[in-house]
Design an enzyme around this catalytic site. Sequence first.
Site, short mmCIF file in Angstrom:
data_model
loop_
_atom_site.label_atom_id
_atom_site.label_comp_id
_atom_site.label_asym_id
_atom_site.label_seq_id
_atom_site.Cartn_x
_atom_site.Cartn_y
_atom_site.Cartn_z
N PRO A 54 0.66 -1.55 0.17
CG PRO A 54 -0.75 -1.27 1.74
CD PRO A 54 0.75 -1.60 1.31
CD GLU A 55 2.97 3.30 -4.68
OE1 GLU A 55 3.19 4.10 -4.73
OE2 GLU A 55 2.94 2.03 -5.21
NE ARG A 90 5.00 -12.60 0.95
CZ ARG A 90 5.59 -12.06 -0.16
NH1 ARG A 90 5.20 -11.35 -0.97
NH2 ARG A 90 7.40 -12.52 -0.56
#
Length: 288
Positions: free
Chosen positions: A2-3, A125
């Site tokens: 996510p940016e 992850r």
Amino acid sequence: MPELPEVETIKRGLEKNIVGKTIADFGSDWKKNINKPLAEYKKIVKGLKIEAIKRRAKMLILDLSKGWDILIHLKLTGQLVYGSKTKCLVGGHPIEEGYDCLPNKFTHASFTFTDKSHLYFNDIRKFGWLRLYKDNELAEEFEKMKLGIEPLSKEFTLDYLKQIFKKKPNKKIKQFLMDQTIIAGLGNIYSDEVCFYAKVRPNRLVKDLKEKEIKLIYQGIKKILQASIKAQGTTFSNYRNAEGEAGAYSKQLKVYGRYGEKCKVCGTEIKRIKIGGRTSSYCLKCQK
Ligand SMILES: [Zn+2]
């Protein structure tokens, strides 16, 4: 990962739901990704109130009472899920159907509030983290990270961009835009999109950019980030169960992830190159 627009969207979505709530309990099966032993972490946060939720670069800060903060990085697959009896939010977005707002096998940390609602941290992850700091420790952490300017702040002006360009003349524009110590919040998605907007190829050197192109890069950063926040960011990974209205900016992407497809402007096939280990997509005809 996510940016800025995605993290900002999550922040805004959660803001209305968790600010003002008091933490009744905290749980985690995730020793590596919290910065204190669980018992200690739990003891500190129990009874603290969430006074605000903030964003810095691609991170979220839960601003807690008594001078404590939790700094959260979602990394590649981290997800914040808010659930109460009447509401379910995934990554700040309301999800109508098909999503279970209960903990699942990817839930590695959870907050229970005194009103019995929850905030879960799910991470497939497990690169994400939740670090608990005192206000002054958080300030020190930010110092260590040497984070660059917030691109949507008033301080980020065209003159400022020109100045920082002068300091890094030999960097490729794509790498420059992605460097968190220069400008904080842009990653692979928005750096590709900004290059397309400015009609420059991602591997152009900063020192070779023309005045007009610099202006367009500046304009592109502001416009694209704002447009993406408006569209609630880009849904770029399929780890969500339901997409719903979430991440509508995906439809507006011009080059990112479109390798092999046709350019929306000129019809030429979108190419890709590796720059600093990252894949960058661009249009050979539209970008010089
Ligand atoms: Zn094109």
